[in-house]
Design an enzyme around this catalytic site. Structure first.
Site, PDB file in Angstrom:
ATOM      1  N   VAL A 217       0.906  -1.145   0.000  1.00 21.51           N
ATOM      2  CA  VAL A 217       0.000   0.000   0.000  1.00 21.51           C
ATOM      3  C   VAL A 217       0.950   1.201   0.000  1.00 21.51           C
ATOM      4  CG1 VAL A 217      -1.806   1.221   1.262  1.00 21.51           C
ATOM      5  CG2 VAL A 217      -1.804  -1.277   1.219  1.00 21.51           C
ATOM      6  N   PRO A 218       1.258   1.737  -1.180  1.00 26.41           N
ATOM      7  CA  PRO A 218       2.414   2.622  -1.364  1.00 26.41           C
ATOM      8  C   PRO A 218       2.247   4.069  -0.885  1.00 26.41           C
ATOM      9  CG  PRO A 218       1.284   2.340  -3.439  1.00 26.41           C
ATOM     10  CD  PRO A 218       0.583   1.449  -2.448  1.00 26.41           C
ATOM     11  N   CYS A 219       2.280   4.253   0.427  1.00 26.35           N
ATOM     12  CA  CYS A 219       2.156   5.603   0.979  1.00 26.35           C
ATOM     13  C   CYS A 219       3.377   6.464   0.646  1.00 26.35           C
ATOM     14  CB  CYS A 219       1.924   5.552   2.482  1.00 26.35           C
ATOM     15  SG  CYS A 219       3.163   4.637   3.400  1.00 26.35           S
ATOM     16  N   HIS A 220       4.471   5.849   0.222  1.00 23.47           N
ATOM     17  CA  HIS A 220       5.655   6.635  -0.160  1.00 23.47           C
ATOM     18  C   HIS A 220       5.408   7.451  -1.429  1.00 23.47           C
ATOM     19  CE1 HIS A 220       6.062   2.839  -2.389  1.00 23.47           C
ATOM     20  NE2 HIS A 220       6.698   3.557  -3.309  1.00 23.47           N
TER      21      HIS A 220
END
Length: 192
Positions: free
Chosen positions: A147-150
């Site tokens: 879940v790519p919060c970056h």
């Protein structure tokens, strides 16, 4: 209760702990630290990600951990990954508030190698003025990289907040930019 777990050591990034809820559902992917990372190989190339099962027998019978570890290994080798079509299930429904789960689903829709702002994320999650709450949901994300919060940045384009540190966020975004550039240069449009 945890079914099985492992650590994945990623050179120049750190360690990620993967835990499975059952043989087909990933329960968590959390950052551990940079401590104990292997040094570069003698040819100057960083060593490939290495998996360390916490229980070898449980790991061998846990398809989701093997699949998640393989997905991450490919990701860190620079192979573009689609977070919308993971080859396993994430245990999102048992975590967070309804708003956090909406934010996490929207994070998965951000394409590899691209970024959006916290304001855009809040709008996509149905709360146009909730950019701080969207940032808070990113901070509570239990599935690092899957879940790519970056991929979320501030409105002025600067990097803000990341559980692994801003250096790691910059490294992940750089890895994805290089992956997208490699794809673009291998297409007929990119060779013009």
């Amino acid at each position: 209760m945890e079914f099985a777990s492992c650590r994945l050591l990623i050179p120049a990034f750190g360690a990620i702990r993967l835990s499975a809820a059952d043989s087909s559902t990933l329960a968590e992917a959390s950052y551990l630290s940079e401590a104990g990372l292997p040094e570069a190989e003698s040819d100057g190339q960083p060593p490939l990600p290495r998996v360390f099962p916490e229980d070898e027998a449980a790991f061998q019978h846990c398809a989701v951990l093997q699949s998640a570890a393989g997905w991450l290994a490919d990701y860190f080798r620079g192979v573009p990954q689609d977070n919308r079509t993971l080859p396993f299930r994430l245990q999102l429904e048992a975590r967070g508030t309804e708003f956090q789960r909406r934010v996490w689903r929207e994070l998965q829709a951000i394409p590899y190698g691209t970024t959006i702002t916290y304001k855009e994320l809040a709008e996509r999650a149905g709360c146009p003025k909730g950019f701080r709450a969207a940032g808070g949901a990113c901070n509570k994300n239990p599935f690092l990289i899957f879940v790519p919060c970056h991929r979320v940045i501030s409105a002025d384009g600067s990097l803000r907040g990341f559980a692994c540190g801003l250096g790691a966020k910059a490294a992940l975004l750089g890895l994805e930019r290089r992956g997208r550039a490699a794809i673009s240069s291998n297409t007929p449009e990119g060779r013009r």
